[in-house]
Design a protein around this motif. Sequence first.
Motif, PDB file in Angstrom:
ATOM      1  N   TYR A   1      71.453  58.667  86.729  1.00  0.00           N
ATOM      2  CA  TYR A   1      71.896  60.027  86.933  1.00  0.00           C
ATOM      3  C   TYR A   1      73.015  60.115  87.962  1.00  0.00           C
ATOM      4  CZ  TYR A   1      71.142  64.820  85.812  1.00  0.00           C
ATOM      5  OH  TYR A   1      71.293  66.079  85.308  1.00  0.00           O
TER       6      TYR A   1
ATOM      7  N   ILE B   1      72.975  63.260 100.822  1.00  0.00           N
ATOM      8  CA  ILE B   1      71.616  63.343 101.346  1.00  0.00           C
ATOM      9  C   ILE B   1      70.957  61.985 101.098  1.00  0.00           C
ATOM     10  CG2 ILE B   1      69.413  64.549 101.230  1.00  0.00           C
ATOM     11  CD1 ILE B   1      71.697  66.431 101.920  1.00  0.00           C
TER      12      ILE B   1
ATOM     13  N   ILE C   1      62.951  64.976  98.611  1.00  0.00           N
ATOM     14  CA  ILE C   1      63.392  65.077  97.213  1.00  0.00           C
ATOM     15  C   ILE C   1      62.909  66.389  96.597  1.00  0.00           C
ATOM     16  CG2 ILE C   1      61.581  64.025  95.775  1.00  0.00           C
ATOM     17  CD1 ILE C   1      63.864  62.178  94.697  1.00  0.00           C
ATOM     18  N   ARG C   2      61.770  66.896  97.054  1.00  0.00           N
ATOM     19  CA  ARG C   2      61.289  68.191  96.553  1.00  0.00           C
ATOM     20  C   ARG C   2      62.225  69.306  96.984  1.00  0.00           C
ATOM     21  NH1 ARG C   2      55.871  70.043  98.445  1.00  0.00           N
ATOM     22  NH2 ARG C   2      56.418  71.853  97.193  1.00  0.00           N
ATOM     23  N   LYS C   3      62.693  69.235  98.225  1.00  0.00           N
ATOM     24  CA  LYS C   3      63.578  70.267  98.725  1.00  0.00           C
ATOM     25  C   LYS C   3      64.858  70.330  97.906  1.00  0.00           C
ATOM     26  CE  LYS C   3      63.958  69.084 103.118  1.00  0.00           C
ATOM     27  NZ  LYS C   3      63.935  69.015 104.607  1.00  0.00           N
ATOM     28  N   TYR C   4      65.396  69.145  97.559  1.00  0.00           N
ATOM     29  CA  TYR C   4      66.707  69.107  96.933  1.00  0.00           C
ATOM     30  C   TYR C   4      66.671  69.027  95.411  1.00  0.00           C
ATOM     31  CZ  TYR C   4      68.736  68.631 101.550  1.00  0.00           C
ATOM     32  OH  TYR C   4      69.127  68.862 102.835  1.00  0.00           O
ATOM     33  N   ASP C   5      65.495  68.885  94.834  1.00  0.00           N
ATOM     34  CA  ASP C   5      65.368  68.771  93.373  1.00  0.00           C
ATOM     35  C   ASP C   5      66.223  67.654  92.789  1.00  0.00           C
ATOM     36  OD1 ASP C   5      63.572  70.816  93.332  1.00  0.00           O
ATOM     37  OD2 ASP C   5      65.003  72.348  92.747  1.00  0.00           O
ATOM     38  N   PHE C   6      66.323  66.528  93.489  1.00  0.00           N
ATOM     39  CA  PHE C   6      67.088  65.401  92.958  1.00  0.00           C
ATOM     40  C   PHE C   6      66.243  64.586  91.975  1.00  0.00           C
ATOM     41  CE2 PHE C   6      69.575  65.058  97.187  1.00  0.00           C
ATOM     42  CZ  PHE C   6      70.463  66.013  96.753  1.00  0.00           C
ATOM     43  N   ILE C   7      66.943  63.807  91.153  1.00  0.00           N
ATOM     44  CA  ILE C   7      66.270  62.875  90.256  1.00  0.00           C
ATOM     45  C   ILE C   7      66.072  61.534  90.969  1.00  0.00           C
ATOM     46  CG2 ILE C   7      66.466  61.649  88.038  1.00  0.00           C
ATOM     47  CD1 ILE C   7      66.164  64.650  87.729  1.00  0.00           C
TER      48      ILE C   7
ATOM     49  N   VAL D   1      62.504  59.897  91.207  1.00  0.00           N
ATOM     50  CA  VAL D   1      61.518  60.961  91.333  1.00  0.00           C
ATOM     51  C   VAL D   1      60.194  60.606  90.658  1.00  0.00           C
ATOM     52  CG1 VAL D   1      62.290  62.243  89.313  1.00  0.00           C
ATOM     53  CG2 VAL D   1      61.264  63.480  91.200  1.00  0.00           C
ATOM     54  N   ASP D   2      60.232  59.776  89.614  1.00  0.00           N
ATOM     55  CA  ASP D   2      58.967  59.438  88.953  1.00  0.00           C
ATOM     56  C   ASP D   2      58.066  58.608  89.863  1.00  0.00           C
ATOM     57  OD1 ASP D   2      61.238  57.658  88.196  1.00  0.00           O
ATOM     58  OD2 ASP D   2      59.616  56.371  87.519  1.00  0.00           O
TER      59      ASP D   2
ATOM     60  N   LEU E   1      58.091  59.066  93.113  1.00  0.00           N
ATOM     61  CA  LEU E   1      57.678  59.996  94.166  1.00  0.00           C
ATOM     62  C   LEU E   1      56.586  60.943  93.711  1.00  0.00           C
ATOM     63  CD1 LEU E   1      61.035  60.636  95.928  1.00  0.00           C
ATOM     64  CD2 LEU E   1      59.021  59.532  96.860  1.00  0.00           C
ATOM     65  N   ILE E   2      56.546  61.251  92.416  1.00  0.00           N
ATOM     66  CA  ILE E   2      55.487  62.119  91.926  1.00  0.00           C
ATOM     67  C   ILE E   2      54.143  61.390  92.114  1.00  0.00           C
ATOM     68  CG2 ILE E   2      55.258  61.556  89.479  1.00  0.00           C
ATOM     69  CD1 ILE E   2      55.584  64.500  88.849  1.00  0.00           C
TER      70      ILE E   2
ATOM     71  N   VAL F   1      53.218  61.745  95.786  1.00  0.00           N
ATOM     72  CA  VAL F   1      52.679  63.064  96.108  1.00  0.00           C
ATOM     73  C   VAL F   1      51.191  63.135  95.752  1.00  0.00           C
ATOM     74  CG1 VAL F   1      52.758  65.496  95.470  1.00  0.00           C
ATOM     75  CG2 VAL F   1      54.865  64.290  95.947  1.00  0.00           C
TER      76      VAL F   1
ATOM     77  N   SER G   1      53.581  70.142 104.039  1.00  0.00           N
ATOM     78  CA  SER G   1      54.804  70.642 103.420  1.00  0.00           C
ATOM     79  C   SER G   1      55.732  71.388 104.379  1.00  0.00           C
ATOM     80  CB  SER G   1      54.467  71.504 102.186  1.00  0.00           C
ATOM     81  OG  SER G   1      53.325  72.284 102.393  1.00  0.00           O
TER      82      SER G   1
END
Lengths: 452, 452
Positions: free
Chosen positions: A171, A209, A224-230, A247-248, A250-251, A254, A344
């Motif tokens: 990406y 970032i 990454i949640r704040k910025y909605d990055f992939i 992000v996969d 990082l999920i 979480v 959070s």
Amino acid sequence: MVQQMTEDQILLLIIKYLKELKKEEFQNIIEELQPYDIAKLYKNLPSKHRYKFLLFLNPRQIAELIQELDIKLQHDVLHKLGIEKSSTVMDLMDNDDLADLLNELSVDKIQEYLTAMKTEESETVKNLMRFPPDTAGGIMTNRYVWIRIYYTVREAVDKFKLFAEYAESLYYLYVLDENKKLVGVVSYRDLLLADMDDKIEDIMFSRVISVPVDMDQEEVAKTIRKYDFIAIPVVDKENKMAGIITVDDLIDVVVEEANEDIEKLSASGKDIDFNTKSHVAAFRRLPWLIFLLFIGLISGSIISNFESTLNKVIALTYFMPMISGMSGNTGTQSLAVVVRGLASHDIDRKTIFNLVLRELGVGLIIGVINGSLIAAIAYFWQGNPMLGLVVGSSLFATLIIGTLAGTIIPLLLYRLKIDPAIASGPLITTLNDIFSLSVYFGMATIFMSHLL
Amino acid sequence: MVQQMTEDQILLLIIKYLKELKKEEFQNIIEELQPYDIAKLYKNLPSKHRYKFLLFLNPRQIAELIQELDIKLQHDVLHKLGIEKSSTVMDLMDNDDLADLLNELSVDKIQEYLTAMKTEESETVKNLMRFPPDTAGGIMTNRYVWIRIYYTVREAVDKFKLFAEYAESLYYLYVLDENKKLVGVVSYRDLLLADMDDKIEDIMFSRVISVPVDMDQEEVAKTIRKYDFIAIPVVDKENKMAGIITVDDLIDVVVEEANEDIEKLSASGKDIDFNTKSHVAAFRRLPWLIFLLFIGLISGSIISNFESTLNKVIALTYFMPMISGMSGNTGTQSLAVVVRGLASHDIDRKTIFNLVLRELGVGLIIGVINGSLIAAIAYFWQGNPMLGLVVGSSLFATLIIGTLAGTIIPLLLYRLKIDPAIASGPLITTLNDIFSLSVYFGMATIFMSHLL
């Protein structure tokens, strides 16, 4: 055809092809499946077919399969493949998954595999294995595409195509200077929208970032949640690019962290899931339970100090479970709000002050309401107005203490850089037991003459 | 230049440019910032500068900003913009975010905005608003790129470029037939690696993983976690494509669901965070507390039935907090394991059977160890071997009951399609109180003659 078949039908067909050695038909099915589905298929396959199944897969497919298996089955696959083929597969695995896998092996075994792998790949993995597994460095991969600031869009697209097969995330392209320092980022969308002759320098974001290699994985997830990055780049102390985290991954972080919070809040012991054996689960839970047993005895010894009070008004015991239960309940409620809030929010002095003040307010309100309620009940049940007063005012006081304890203890631990969730539900509950019983019997003793 | 500045420095510079009406310099900074950073800037900006700040942004930037604000500030921005400009901004917002925003407004207000928006966009949003917010339909967006099965790679790439600006996720292209049915998916990586003249039909995956519009968002998150996708398509009953859900939205779902589990486990009341007011938080927590107060009184009335037993051996009260505390603790431990297990596992009869058997084993082991320990302690403390026996065997029995209750109650609720987390920590704790006190005093009464 495969798209309309159920999992069971596919499994039967795969077994048939394995038996009949029809590799081409076998591959036609496999190519339509996702790694997760292939792994499920492999797990459901009778063990006698598994070796042949692996033989029919190409190294890339095995690499994808292995990443979806649990550690036990992973080792089994490596064992079946042998060192040489294993190392070919490892060359193709995502470095972060491979590092996790190797971390579970013996030092000798690790050395054996690393020696058989391509030098370039094994160097990278060795590099990753140096970082603690719960930091940015421990979960990053180095399969990203980087470009130079003086590239044109055309050159960037060409490099992108070249690496498409090997890069884990497609990406973003990261712009590095001659010292490998991260100076910019370009998304694939930017490339699509730009002119082929545009300079990367003109279209890139230069306020990148990024996260440092030693950042805790929970903090990375927050970012990454704040910025909605992939994906997010990872840099070392000198801002040199070290890898990316997708992000996969990082999920999963979480979910892991939420489970850890719950484990700690309930003191249920580390890493117990549906597959953990009885004795393992029991021994992971025991330390807390034994600790809490002794804390419970402290409550007991408090009561024993009030033996003469109790002997005179046995009805005092009837309200004991309610009083200690309620202060435990309100403490747990506050604790949960604080622990999840900390997960959070970024916290400063002002937030803490407001929070403690808020909870004091909450304690007062629930204290007044529940205290009045129980005073009335105790009076009508036992026909003793003084008993109602003692029980009611004790509940009022213990609810305030309980609420504040559930708030202040985790905040204090957080300040001391101790994980606040460790101030687990049962611990707060049991501490509140001690507070509340002391208040209750203390008040009862003071008003003794009126109670009789 | 901006990349080296701190947030505060940027804020000061922005205020300076706003005061001096330097729109170009203002834009130079804004263009380097992420939506999250712009929103943070906006929140930190003194209110008197906010209107001009919005004037200096273009509609796309406002659309991105608005998506990062909380509902109160969102409405404030809409109010500042007025209907006409708001609708221009809304046309550019992600449909899922816009649907959430509109859902909070009055019916009249919604109608007013929708009328002012482009028909195409407003139709889409109206469509999204029909779905419950916690289902796949409620969190999906329809900004995806679709192609036909007979396209060549070249045609697909062209369409891709055309829609790059508007699509939310650029990772996959969805292949639809003439009835909008989803028949395949191609990742951007596949396009890069294919030849320009290849047919989409030959390179697409036809076994597409999708989720139905009415699937619970927690299930959607489970699915995307299994497959490590960046986005997942949503289809209706006839397999017609309805939208996509991107992983960045799902990571928020995962956090939300974990918080809900913790809220329920701790009975801490819905939606309490650091910003909730005292009285609101208190009244959200009260229902549970009052319920638990009455349950606590049941424990009390059990004790009152054993008044004569207690009157004779007052030392029995000393072990009451420990016994009821311990059964509550082990119950909470089991509950947490079950609730989190259910959040990430699919459950069948066999799993349940094994789990109950496992927990029985756990209960036996911790029961024997803790029971023996307390028997010895009670004996040495009170010098009464019979008391040791009563306390020890009661703890043994209550630990087994507590463990099983913490396992079976949530599983039962799950079967009855009630959220198992609602069998909250305090509820299990208090129920276990009742069990354990009955067992304890029951045993004490039976062995009464030996205790004296």
